[in-house]
Design an enzyme around this catalytic site. Structure first.
Site, mmCIF file in Angstrom:
data_model
loop_
_atom_site.group_PDB
_atom_site.id
_atom_site.type_symbol
_atom_site.label_atom_id
_atom_site.label_comp_id
_atom_site.label_asym_id
_atom_site.label_seq_id
_atom_site.Cartn_x
_atom_site.Cartn_y
_atom_site.Cartn_z
ATOM 1 C CD1 TRP A 142 -2.144 -2.176 1.909
ATOM 2 C CD2 TRP A 142 -2.967 -1.301 0.028
ATOM 3 N NE1 TRP A 142 -3.154 -2.988 1.462
ATOM 4 C CE2 TRP A 142 -3.680 -2.486 0.321
ATOM 5 C CE3 TRP A 142 -3.312 -0.570 -1.118
ATOM 6 C CZ2 TRP A 142 -4.722 -2.956 -0.501
ATOM 7 C CZ3 TRP A 142 -4.353 -1.046 -1.929
ATOM 8 C CH2 TRP A 142 -5.041 -2.220 -1.614
ATOM 9 C CG ASP A 144 -3.144 3.979 4.132
ATOM 10 O OD1 ASP A 144 -4.150 3.812 4.843
ATOM 11 O OD2 ASP A 144 -2.926 3.314 3.095
ATOM 12 C CE LYS A 188 -8.680 -3.120 3.615
ATOM 13 N NZ LYS A 188 -7.649 -2.246 3.091
HETATM 14 C C1 PLP Z 1 -7.130 -1.758 1.836
HETATM 15 C C2 PLP Z 1 -6.128 -0.709 1.970
HETATM 16 C C3 PLP Z 1 -6.060 0.368 1.071
HETATM 17 C C4 PLP Z 1 -6.943 0.478 -0.164
HETATM 18 O O1 PLP Z 1 -8.245 0.747 0.149
HETATM 19 P P1 PLP Z 1 -9.379 0.845 -0.986
HETATM 20 O O2 PLP Z 1 -10.533 1.351 -0.223
HETATM 21 O O3 PLP Z 1 -9.562 -0.517 -1.568
HETATM 22 O O4 PLP Z 1 -8.908 1.818 -1.998
HETATM 23 C C5 PLP Z 1 -5.115 1.346 1.289
HETATM 24 N N1 PLP Z 1 -4.269 1.275 2.342
HETATM 25 C C6 PLP Z 1 -4.307 0.259 3.222
HETATM 26 C C7 PLP Z 1 -3.367 0.251 4.373
HETATM 27 C C8 PLP Z 1 -5.231 -0.763 3.073
HETATM 28 O O5 PLP Z 1 -5.260 -1.782 3.950
#
Ligand code: PLP
Length: 361
Positions: free
Chosen positions: A101, A171, A195
């Site tokens: 990511w 993030d 998540k």
């Molecule tokens: C799942 C995830 C993403 C991507 O998320 P989307 O909503 O599918 O764009 C980005 N960063 C992390 C850490 C993730 O676990």
């Protein structure tokens, strides 16, 4: 009806109480004769929902008044572009690469300017968090970017990097609301909600007001300017009303149990149960450096691909589902987010103990 223990990395388990409340609201939300999916985002009823959700989020996380909370679409992935579009004034940003990511965000930022990787743990398949105490942060960098919890590899920063005075961008998709954080250490953080918070299709971005600019990079679409959504309370266009409503219920669920400190206590207890077992197991092994272990995503292997596959299949039959690891790590991964009860982790550990006994004769 029978619910399984769902260890999916995302979209992931939601609190049963929240699902039941949504169910009871479904046909008639609080006497208005329709569901939240069917009402105007300009209605009084929905205005109350989004305002209350933001208020509860601010209370839960302790968001200071000089930060905006934005409910945006495009998931975590669109933030990979929206961040450089809005923050890359000098067209330079420094990225710490701790997994897929972070790497995707870094590659996306390269479209907009000079993104540089100033640290990486790719040399050991992202099984650790690099030392971030004295990084070669560039003077011209507009921000330093991290992925705080690495969903795929199961590592987590337990200490934020020294950004040498630069704005920290994080993030937090997969450790969102899992523990208390100090918002003022960040210029911006964002989490895709599927998540650890809500359904898929939305991201919550928290941004310090002075970073919200009138003049992002040329060509930035109106909807991609943080200013557009900040000025309109995330209602410039039709938002993901349903996701905002579910998030609101999850925030109340978290507040009701005592907030993020209590959530942290529960998450530590759950993770300790699984990691303590892994540490003494003769069959299963954790895949990451101990001090960098994630409290949310726990990858582990037996070292034998066929045995891993057998474990995943047997676990599924026992109602422990979505435990197969990401293809880049292999083996298994148990995501034990906020809504995974202690009993779910205990059931998994008991199952692993039995499996170990059977296979270590
Ligand atoms: C799942 C995830 C993403 C991507 O998320 P989307 O909503 O599918 O764009 C980005 N960063 C992390 C850490 C993730 O676990």
């Amino acid at each position: 009806m029978s619910r399984v223990y769902n260890f999916s990395a995302g979209p992931a388990v939601l609190p049963e109480e929240v699902l039941k409340e949504a169910q009871s609201d479904l046909l008639d939300y609080k006497g208005c004769g329709m569901s939240v999916m069917e009402m105007s985002h300009r209605s009084r009823v929905f205005d109350d929902i989004i305002k209350e959700a933001e208020k509860d989020f601010r209370t839960l996380v302790g968001v200071p008044d000089n930060y905006k909370v934005l409910f945006l679409q495009g998931g975590g992935t669109l933030q990979f572009a929206q961040i450089p579009m809005n923050l890359m004034k000098n067209r330079a940003a420094d990225y710490i690469i701790t997994g897929n990511w972070a790497k995707k965000a870094y590659q996306e930022a390269k479209i907009y300017g000079d993104a540089q990787a100033i640290a990486s743990s790719e040399d050991k398949n992202f099984t650790y968090i690099p030392d971030c105490s004295d990084l070669p942060v560039r003077p011209e960098a507009d921000y330093v970017y991290i992925c705080e919890n690495n969903t795929i590899y199961g590592t987590e920063y337990h200490k934020l990097p020294n950004t040498k005075g630069k704005v920290l961008v994080a993030d937090v998709s997969s450790n969102f609301l899992s523990r208390p954080i100090d918002v003022e250490k960040y210029g911006l953080f964002f989490g895709g909600i599927q998540k650890n918070v809500g359904p898929a299709g939305m991201v919550i971005t928290v941004i310090r007001e002075d970073l919200i600019t009138d003049d992002p990079l040329p060509g930035t679409p109106t909807l991609m300017k943080y200013k557009t959504q900040a000025d309109k309370g995330s209602l410039y266009n039709t938002p993901n009303c349903w996701a905002i409503y579910i998030c609101g219920l999850v925030f109340k669920w978290l507040l009701g149990m005592g907030g993020l400190e209590e959530m942290d206590r529960r998450n530590r207890k759950k993770a300790a149960l699984l990691y303590d077992y892994l540490d003494q197991s003769k069959l299963f092994k954790g895949t990451v450096r101990k001090e960098d272990r994630s409290l949310m995503n726990v990858p582990f292997v037996t070292g034998d691909k066929d045995l891993d596959a057998e474990f995943v299949a047997e676990a599924e039959k026992a109602g422990l589902v979505n435990i197969k690891g990401h293809r880049t790590v292999g083996g298994m991964r148990a995501s034990i987010y906020n809504a995974m009860p202690y009993e779910g982790v205990a059931a998994l550990v008991t199952f692993m103990e039995d499996f170990e006994k059977k296979h270590l004769k």
